[in-house]
Enzyme design. Sequence first.
Site: not given
Ligand code: NAD
Length: 250
Positions: A10, A14, A82, A107-108, A139-140, A143
């Site tokens: 949270i 994302m 994730t 990817n959603f 990507h940004h 990543k």
């Molecule tokens: P981010 O680094 O901004 O956020 C990660 C979040 O996970 C943070 O809240 C962090 O505190 C938490 N976190 C990290 N390690 C943790 C742990 N051990 N236990 C609990 N929480 C933990 O990253 P983001 O850009 O929000 O992306 C998060 C994930 O979602 C990545 O794997 C990214 O590739 C993926 N993603 C997937 C989609 C999709 O459509 N499937 C789209 C965008 C991003």
Amino acid sequence: MKPRIGIAGITGRMGACLRREVAATGAELAGGIGRPGSAGEFADIAALAAECDVVIDFTHASTVAAHAVALAGAKTAWILGTTGYDAAAAHAAATAGGVIPVVAAANFSPGVNLVLALAERMAAALPASAYDAEIVEMHHRQKVDAPSGTALALGEAVAAGRGVELANVIVRARDGHTGARADGHIGFASLLGGQIVGNHSLTFTAATEQIGLTHLAFDRGVFAAGAVRAAFWVQGRPPGLYSMKDVLGL
Ligand code: NAD
């Protein structure tokens, strides 16, 4: 009925989008967790899962196996966004799917899932001996995993269309004297820069023509909207490992 939703991750990029999206749908937000020690309403995934109908999870690859066990234990549905997790974690998610409904997607976005369906059809129609499949993503700069989960899903779609295993034909990067391209290989190139949300293109190139598919995500809100849509869809489903194709009826 609107689900009571928890968000793992949270405090992340994302997570912020998901918070807004859950509010926009009128569903109830139970709260969330970040990485241990970071802000969040709950101490850990088990405490969060106990208070929700469904957990939407966008965290880090290292969490997937433990989250699978916690969510199956709590009988709470799991929307797994994730990316970058290994085969053991994928197995743990599939095992959880024997107990709870799990929607896992690299990817959603609805658009990307349509692209995946089209990619499989194109690969089935265009012979690998004549059409070279290449996937480029950007990507940004924050990543951490490459190729992106979406790029790999595109590769899986092409491999499925051709009736081969991606692992046997994948070329994840090229560097130095790599030799000429082999028929049937699926090549990847990963670029990073700025704050690009997610650009993917797949091209099939033959001697006489090129055909391609391109998807550009302008805002993370597209992933959040898809994940929350999945959270509504998953209510009342039997245990199973579902994909976004199931949610969208593709
Ligand atoms: P981010 O680094 O901004 O956020 C990660 C979040 O996970 C943070 O809240 C962090 O505190 C938490 N976190 C990290 N390690 C943790 C742990 N051990 N236990 C609990 N929480 C933990 O990253 P983001 O850009 O929000 O992306 C998060 C994930 O979602 C990545 O794997 C990214 O590739 C993926 N993603 C997937 C989609 C999709 O459509 N499937 C789209 C965008 C991003």
